[in-house]
Design a protein around this motif. Structure first.
Motif, PDB file in Angstrom:
ATOM      1  N   ALA A 155      -3.874  18.335  -0.800  1.00  0.00           N
ATOM      2  CA  ALA A 155      -4.581  19.614  -0.644  1.00  0.00           C
ATOM      3  C   ALA A 155      -5.061  19.826   0.790  1.00  0.00           C
ATOM      4  O   ALA A 155      -6.189  20.272   1.033  1.00  0.00           O
ATOM      5  CB  ALA A 155      -5.758  19.695  -1.615  1.00  0.00           C
ATOM      6  N   GLY A 156      -4.202  19.466   1.745  1.00  0.00           N
ATOM      7  CA  GLY A 156      -4.524  19.698   3.138  1.00  0.00           C
ATOM      8  C   GLY A 156      -5.465  18.702   3.759  1.00  0.00           C
ATOM      9  O   GLY A 156      -5.924  18.906   4.895  1.00  0.00           O
ATOM     10  N   GLN A 157      -5.773  17.618   3.049  1.00  0.00           N
ATOM     11  CA  GLN A 157      -6.694  16.612   3.566  1.00  0.00           C
ATOM     12  C   GLN A 157      -6.049  15.225   3.508  1.00  0.00           C
ATOM     13  O   GLN A 157      -5.276  14.927   2.594  1.00  0.00           O
ATOM     14  CB  GLN A 157      -7.996  16.588   2.742  1.00  0.00           C
ATOM     15  N   VAL A 158      -6.388  14.382   4.484  1.00  0.00           N
ATOM     16  CA  VAL A 158      -5.961  12.988   4.443  1.00  0.00           C
ATOM     17  C   VAL A 158      -6.860  12.243   3.470  1.00  0.00           C
ATOM     18  O   VAL A 158      -8.082  12.198   3.640  1.00  0.00           O
ATOM     19  CB  VAL A 158      -6.038  12.332   5.838  1.00  0.00           C
ATOM     20  N   VAL A 159      -6.247  11.672   2.423  1.00  0.00           N
ATOM     21  CA  VAL A 159      -7.037  10.979   1.400  1.00  0.00           C
ATOM     22  C   VAL A 159      -6.891   9.459   1.481  1.00  0.00           C
ATOM     23  O   VAL A 159      -7.656   8.733   0.844  1.00  0.00           O
ATOM     24  CB  VAL A 159      -6.665  11.474  -0.016  1.00  0.00           C
ATOM     25  N   ALA A 160      -5.913   8.975   2.239  1.00  0.00           N
ATOM     26  CA  ALA A 160      -5.739   7.526   2.400  1.00  0.00           C
ATOM     27  C   ALA A 160      -4.925   7.264   3.664  1.00  0.00           C
ATOM     28  O   ALA A 160      -4.112   8.095   4.069  1.00  0.00           O
ATOM     29  CB  ALA A 160      -5.043   6.928   1.186  1.00  0.00           C
ATOM     30  N   GLU A 161      -5.158   6.108   4.263  1.00  0.00           N
ATOM     31  CA  GLU A 161      -4.434   5.725   5.474  1.00  0.00           C
ATOM     32  C   GLU A 161      -4.297   4.214   5.530  1.00  0.00           C
ATOM     33  O   GLU A 161      -5.252   3.485   5.216  1.00  0.00           O
ATOM     34  CB  GLU A 161      -5.166   6.231   6.725  1.00  0.00           C
ATOM     35  N   GLY A 205       0.792  -1.221   0.000  1.00  0.00           N
ATOM     36  CA  GLY A 205       0.000   0.000   0.000  1.00  0.00           C
ATOM     37  C   GLY A 205       0.821   1.265   0.000  1.00  0.00           C
ATOM     38  O   GLY A 205       1.729   1.457  -0.815  1.00  0.00           O
ATOM     39  N   LEU A 206       0.491   2.163   0.940  1.00  0.00           N
ATOM     40  CA  LEU A 206       1.157   3.462   1.005  1.00  0.00           C
ATOM     41  C   LEU A 206       2.637   3.331   1.364  1.00  0.00           C
ATOM     42  O   LEU A 206       3.451   4.154   0.932  1.00  0.00           O
ATOM     43  CB  LEU A 206       0.459   4.366   2.030  1.00  0.00           C
ATOM     44  N   VAL A 261       8.669 -10.656  -1.588  1.00  0.00           N
ATOM     45  CA  VAL A 261       7.407 -11.253  -1.188  1.00  0.00           C
ATOM     46  C   VAL A 261       6.221 -10.349  -1.497  1.00  0.00           C
ATOM     47  O   VAL A 261       5.090 -10.810  -1.662  1.00  0.00           O
ATOM     48  CB  VAL A 261       7.428 -11.620   0.307  1.00  0.00           C
ATOM     49  N   SER A 262       6.459  -9.028  -1.600  1.00  0.00           N
ATOM     50  CA  SER A 262       5.366  -8.065  -1.742  1.00  0.00           C
ATOM     51  C   SER A 262       5.083  -7.734  -3.203  1.00  0.00           C
ATOM     52  O   SER A 262       5.932  -7.170  -3.907  1.00  0.00           O
ATOM     53  CB  SER A 262       5.708  -6.770  -0.983  1.00  0.00           C
ATOM     54  N   SER A 263       3.883  -8.050  -3.643  1.00  0.00           N
ATOM     55  CA  SER A 263       3.477  -7.700  -5.002  1.00  0.00           C
ATOM     56  C   SER A 263       3.424  -6.190  -5.192  1.00  0.00           C
ATOM     57  O   SER A 263       3.708  -5.676  -6.287  1.00  0.00           O
ATOM     58  CB  SER A 263       2.109  -8.319  -5.313  1.00  0.00           C
ATOM     59  N   ASP A 264       3.079  -5.448  -4.140  1.00  0.00           N
ATOM     60  CA  ASP A 264       3.014  -3.987  -4.239  1.00  0.00           C
ATOM     61  C   ASP A 264       4.400  -3.388  -4.453  1.00  0.00           C
ATOM     62  O   ASP A 264       4.580  -2.469  -5.271  1.00  0.00           O
ATOM     63  CB  ASP A 264       2.398  -3.389  -2.973  1.00  0.00           C
ATOM     64  N   MET A 265       5.395  -3.887  -3.731  1.00  0.00           N
ATOM     65  CA  MET A 265       6.759  -3.399  -3.902  1.00  0.00           C
ATOM     66  C   MET A 265       7.264  -3.722  -5.309  1.00  0.00           C
ATOM     67  O   MET A 265       7.895  -2.880  -5.977  1.00  0.00           O
ATOM     68  CB  MET A 265       7.684  -4.007  -2.852  1.00  0.00           C
ATOM     69  N   GLN A 299       4.574  -1.845  14.065  1.00  0.00           N
ATOM     70  CA  GLN A 299       3.519  -1.368  13.173  1.00  0.00           C
ATOM     71  C   GLN A 299       3.929  -0.042  12.547  1.00  0.00           C
ATOM     72  O   GLN A 299       4.597   0.775  13.180  1.00  0.00           O
ATOM     73  CB  GLN A 299       2.196  -1.193  13.916  1.00  0.00           C
ATOM     74  N   MET A 300       3.520   0.137  11.303  1.00  0.00           N
ATOM     75  CA  MET A 300       3.720   1.392  10.589  1.00  0.00           C
ATOM     76  C   MET A 300       2.351   1.941  10.185  1.00  0.00           C
ATOM     77  O   MET A 300       1.541   1.234   9.573  1.00  0.00           O
ATOM     78  CB  MET A 300       4.565   1.188   9.336  1.00  0.00           C
ATOM     79  N   ARG A 301       2.095   3.187  10.595  1.00  0.00           N
ATOM     80  CA  ARG A 301       0.856   3.864  10.218  1.00  0.00           C
ATOM     81  C   ARG A 301       1.218   4.979   9.242  1.00  0.00           C
ATOM     82  O   ARG A 301       2.034   5.854   9.559  1.00  0.00           O
ATOM     83  CB  ARG A 301       0.170   4.426  11.458  1.00  0.00           C
ATOM     84  N   THR A 302       0.635   4.945   8.062  1.00  0.00           N
ATOM     85  CA  THR A 302       0.999   5.867   6.993  1.00  0.00           C
ATOM     86  C   THR A 302      -0.246   6.584   6.487  1.00  0.00           C
ATOM     87  O   THR A 302      -1.261   5.947   6.186  1.00  0.00           O
ATOM     88  CB  THR A 302       1.660   5.111   5.825  1.00  0.00           C
ATOM     89  N   LEU A 303      -0.161   7.899   6.409  1.00  0.00           N
ATOM     90  CA  LEU A 303      -1.243   8.720   5.884  1.00  0.00           C
ATOM     91  C   LEU A 303      -0.773   9.430   4.624  1.00  0.00           C
ATOM     92  O   LEU A 303       0.387   9.855   4.537  1.00  0.00           O
ATOM     93  CB  LEU A 303      -1.692   9.779   6.902  1.00  0.00           C
TER      94      LEU A 303
END
Length: 265
Positions: free
Chosen positions: A208-214, A11-12, A67-71, A200-204
């Motif tokens: 434009a000044g708004q959180v669009v994904a987390e 993901g992020l 192992v990660s398809s996203d990477m 754990q890693m928390r990523t936001l």
């Protein structure tokens, strides 16, 4: 193959790695050793291509697996933008089953993540099987005492606060440095008997000044001291030629944060 290893490289986090984790002394260090020892080579745990893409730009014959398809998706996109077409395989190290053998295999920042110690030992056996006779494994490991905050977790009183709480400020304001990403790490658990940490890693993602994904992902990590890794490598047949410190040719000492095992088949 299912992504069974428990890591945070999705993901992020994968997007952040591709955009920001692109340099470091490891690149030139491992490239030199590949050039000296020979090709083809494998970047085992290649992630988004921090090492692999510079190797390919230099004209080296290097494959990548992770192992990660996203990477791997991020790695392929970055490579293709630079006119490169890497051979990439989605495989965990303990399930390694690739179509050719290698003269050099690099494992940088990928050993012991998301698996059991038994799977780590199996990974070393699989790597051994994927080397040509006389081939070389280059395996790095961060010293368990390198991070003072984690070293405190070996003490009973140092673990009383686990799991750590997330800061209250998360998502309240865009990052002050102008970045699109807000990243936070915390320790969830630590077992000194099993030599095992849960992070754990928390990523936001801000726009434009708004959180669009987390995203929140968990990473499990096995912890090894020098002699433990030496014994593991020797038990599967490797001969240790050197243990070098902090991606230099210097012999590793207690002053070095990272050790690189130079192990010959």
């Amino acid at each position: 193959m299912n992504d069974t290893a428990q890591t945070w490289h999705y993901g992020l986090v994968a997007r952040y790695w591709a955009e920001h984790n692109t340099d470091g002394p490891e690149i030139a260090y491992f490239q030199r050793l590949i050039e000296l020892n020979g090709q083809p080579a494998l970047d085992a745990g290649c992630g988004t291509g921090r090492l692999l893409i510079p190797f390919l730009r230099a004209g080296l014959d290097v494959d990548g697996c992770d192992v990660s398809s996203d990477m791997l998706a991020q790695c392929r996109q970055t490579a293709e933008r630079q006119g490169l077409q890497p051979n990439l395989y989605q495989q965990a190290l303990h399930e390694l089953d690739l179509p050719r053998l290698y003269q050099t295999i690099v494992v940088c920042g990928a050993f012991g993540l998301g698996v059991t110690p038994q799977q780590d030992l199996l990974a070393l056996r699989r790597i051994y099987q994927h080397l040509n006779p006389g081939g070389l494994l280059l395996l790095d490991n961060e010293s368990p005492y390198a991070d003072a905050s984690e070293w405190q977790l070996w003490l009973k009183e140092g673990r009383d606060h686990l799991p750590e709480s997330w800061p209250d400020k998360i998502g309240k304001a865009p990052p002050a440095d102008g970045s699109d990403y807000e990243l936070y790490h915390r320790y969830v658990a630590f077992d000194p008997i099993e030599q095992h940490a849960v992070h754990q890693m928390r990523t936001l993602l801000w726009r434009a000044g708004q959180v669009v994904a987390e995203d929140v992902y968990t990473l499990t990590a096995n912890i090894y001291f020098r002699n433990e890794l030496r014994q593991m490598l020797e038990s599967v047949g490797f001969e240790i030629e050197a243990i070098q410190g902090d991606y230099t040719q210097a012999q590793a000492t207690s002053e070095h944060r990272f050790m690189v095992f130079v192990a010959r088949k």
